[in-house]
Design an enzyme around this catalytic site. Structure first.
Site, mmCIF file in Angstrom:
data_model
loop_
_atom_site.group_PDB
_atom_site.id
_atom_site.type_symbol
_atom_site.label_atom_id
_atom_site.label_comp_id
_atom_site.label_asym_id
_atom_site.label_seq_id
_atom_site.Cartn_x
_atom_site.Cartn_y
_atom_site.Cartn_z
ATOM 1 N N ASN A 110 0.869 -1.182 0.000
ATOM 2 C CA ASN A 110 0.000 0.000 0.000
ATOM 3 C C ASN A 110 0.904 1.230 0.000
ATOM 4 O O ASN A 110 1.436 1.608 1.041
ATOM 5 C CB ASN A 110 -0.893 -0.032 1.255
ATOM 6 C CG ASN A 110 -1.708 1.241 1.404
ATOM 7 O OD1 ASN A 110 -1.824 2.028 0.472
ATOM 8 N ND2 ASN A 110 -2.276 1.447 2.593
ATOM 9 N N TRP A 111 1.065 1.813 -1.185
ATOM 10 C CA TRP A 111 2.004 2.943 -1.293
ATOM 11 C C TRP A 111 1.433 4.245 -0.751
ATOM 12 O O TRP A 111 2.136 5.251 -0.678
ATOM 13 C CB TRP A 111 2.401 3.142 -2.760
ATOM 14 C CG TRP A 111 3.344 2.113 -3.283
ATOM 15 C CD1 TRP A 111 3.982 1.123 -2.567
ATOM 16 C CD2 TRP A 111 3.788 1.962 -4.634
ATOM 17 N NE1 TRP A 111 4.781 0.376 -3.393
ATOM 18 C CE2 TRP A 111 4.679 0.866 -4.661
ATOM 19 C CE3 TRP A 111 3.521 2.639 -5.820
ATOM 20 C CZ2 TRP A 111 5.305 0.448 -5.841
ATOM 21 C CZ3 TRP A 111 4.139 2.226 -6.996
ATOM 22 C CH2 TRP A 111 5.023 1.142 -7.006
ATOM 23 N N LYS A 112 0.150 4.269 -0.427
ATOM 24 C CA LYS A 112 -0.494 5.508 0.058
ATOM 25 C C LYS A 112 -0.207 6.636 -0.950
ATOM 26 O O LYS A 112 -0.127 6.348 -2.141
ATOM 27 C CB LYS A 112 -0.025 5.822 1.478
ATOM 28 C CG LYS A 112 -0.180 4.581 2.394
ATOM 29 C CD LYS A 112 0.051 4.853 3.845
ATOM 30 C CE LYS A 112 -0.146 3.547 4.622
ATOM 31 N NZ LYS A 112 -0.033 3.707 6.064
ATOM 32 N N HIS A 137 -9.658 1.930 4.633
ATOM 33 C CA HIS A 137 -8.414 2.064 5.411
ATOM 34 C C HIS A 137 -8.636 3.091 6.530
ATOM 35 O O HIS A 137 -9.375 4.067 6.336
ATOM 36 C CB HIS A 137 -7.289 2.517 4.473
ATOM 37 C CG HIS A 137 -5.942 2.431 5.115
ATOM 38 N ND1 HIS A 137 -5.495 3.367 6.009
ATOM 39 C CD2 HIS A 137 -4.963 1.503 5.016
ATOM 40 C CE1 HIS A 137 -4.282 3.022 6.434
ATOM 41 N NE2 HIS A 137 -3.940 1.894 5.839
ATOM 42 N N GLU A 167 -6.043 -4.104 10.867
ATOM 43 C CA GLU A 167 -4.998 -3.087 10.993
ATOM 44 C C GLU A 167 -5.279 -2.201 12.210
ATOM 45 O O GLU A 167 -5.967 -1.179 12.085
ATOM 46 C CB GLU A 167 -4.961 -2.204 9.739
ATOM 47 C CG GLU A 167 -4.516 -2.918 8.489
ATOM 48 C CD GLU A 167 -3.794 -1.970 7.542
ATOM 49 O OE1 GLU A 167 -2.798 -2.380 6.968
ATOM 50 O OE2 GLU A 167 -4.219 -0.802 7.411
ATOM 51 N N GLY A 217 2.239 2.644 10.816
ATOM 52 C CA GLY A 217 3.300 3.643 10.627
ATOM 53 C C GLY A 217 4.039 4.010 11.899
ATOM 54 O O GLY A 217 4.741 5.020 11.944
ATOM 55 N N SER A 242 3.080 -1.805 10.641
ATOM 56 C CA SER A 242 4.509 -1.917 10.941
ATOM 57 C C SER A 242 5.097 -3.293 10.612
ATOM 58 O O SER A 242 5.941 -3.807 11.353
ATOM 59 C CB SER A 242 4.772 -1.540 12.411
ATOM 60 O OG SER A 242 4.389 -0.205 12.645
ATOM 61 N N GLY A 259 2.588 -0.808 4.425
ATOM 62 C CA GLY A 259 2.735 0.573 3.999
ATOM 63 C C GLY A 259 4.197 0.921 3.804
ATOM 64 O O GLY A 259 4.806 0.610 2.776
HETATM 65 P P1 PGA Z 1 2.598 0.581 7.779
HETATM 66 O O1 PGA Z 1 1.143 0.828 7.135
HETATM 67 O O2 PGA Z 1 3.097 -0.720 7.205
HETATM 68 O O3 PGA Z 1 3.405 1.757 7.341
HETATM 69 O O4 PGA Z 1 2.416 0.492 9.256
HETATM 70 C C1 PGA Z 1 0.240 -0.219 6.953
HETATM 71 C C2 PGA Z 1 -1.023 0.310 6.341
HETATM 72 O O5 PGA Z 1 -1.424 1.436 6.669
HETATM 73 O O6 PGA Z 1 -1.657 -0.370 5.502
#
Ligand code: PGA
Length: 229
Positions: free
Chosen positions: A9-11, A103, A152, A158, A190, A211
């Site tokens: 998930n590159w956001k 999300h 999640e 994050g 994470s 992410g």
């Molecule tokens: P992260 O994000 O791996 O940076 O914790 C995961 C997500 O939001 O899908």
């Protein structure tokens, strides 16, 4: 053999040239097996770029014949029509096979509700896009017919502070019990190359949504390699 979904998930990160560079590094290193969305068993590698990168990334995947599934990070709760700024599923289906929906960042920053997510699920199913619905706990409301869910917890996103694999497994078990045994539950929050196998080895967990660690192509390849055995 259960599926292991590894979903990047590159956001709101990566422009087109950065996205293409990632594909050129990761693509050749993904094992060639049945990676079609419908195939059972083995690794299913999915990348979810921003809307503006989708068509170029799709071309690069096709030209390289890489076993990578393309996904979106969201789609419109409506069909085509006067909905400025929205991407309808009926158009997205030309590009993607899957979409992340609900999300926590969308719920938090764009006031997305369970009802809106349910509408998006309906649109995606009607257009043969697999809905990947994100839930923040076993109590989040989910449409009954969803087959792919990502647990999640907000504290883990994050932050570098993942949930424990044991707790993630128990929440995944609760979700399967509540929805259906056949539902595939992923963990996100994470995840990196050092901890990914501790999640994917859990009996109730069928993969990960990643992410930050997915942005680095070399790290993403390491994540895939850690899940191969
Ligand atoms: P992260 O994000 O791996 O940076 O914790 C995961 C997500 O939001 O899908």
């Amino acid at each position: 053999m259960k599926n292991i979904w590894i979903i990047a998930n590159w956001k709101s990160n990566k422009n087109i040239s950065e996205a293409l560079e990632w594909i050129s590094i990761v693509g050749p290193k993904i094992p060639r097996e049945d990676n079609s969305p419908a195939g059972r068993g083995g690794l299913k590698i999915v990348v979810c770029p921003t809307f503006s990168c989708l068509s170029e990334v799709k071309k690069a995947i096709q030209v390289g014949n890489f076993p990578i599934i393309l996904g979106a990070q969201d789609l419109s709760p409506f069909g085509i029509g006067s909905y400025t700024g929205e991407e309808p599923a009926v158009n997205l289906k030309q590009l993607v096979s899957l979409s992340i929906l609900g999300h926590s960042e969308r719920r938090q920053n764009f006031s997305e509700t369970d009802e809106m997510v349910a509408k998006k699920v309906m649109e995606s199913k009607q257009n043969e896009i697999i809905p990947l619905v994100c839930v923040q706990s076993a109590d989040t409301k989910v449409s009954a017919d969803c087959q792919l869910i990502a647990y999640e917890p907000v504290f883990a996103i994050g932050t570098g502070n993942p949930d424990t694999p044991e707790n993630a497994n128990s929440v995944a078990g609760e979700l399967k019990q509540k929805l259906a045994e056949s539902v595939e539950v992923l963990y996100g929050g994470s995840v990196n190359s050092g901890n990914v196998a501790s999640f994917t080895n859990q009996t109730n967990i069928s993969g990960v949504l990643i992410g930050k660690a997915s942005l680095d192509a070399e790290e993403f390849v390491k994540i895939v390699e850690a899940c191969k055995d």
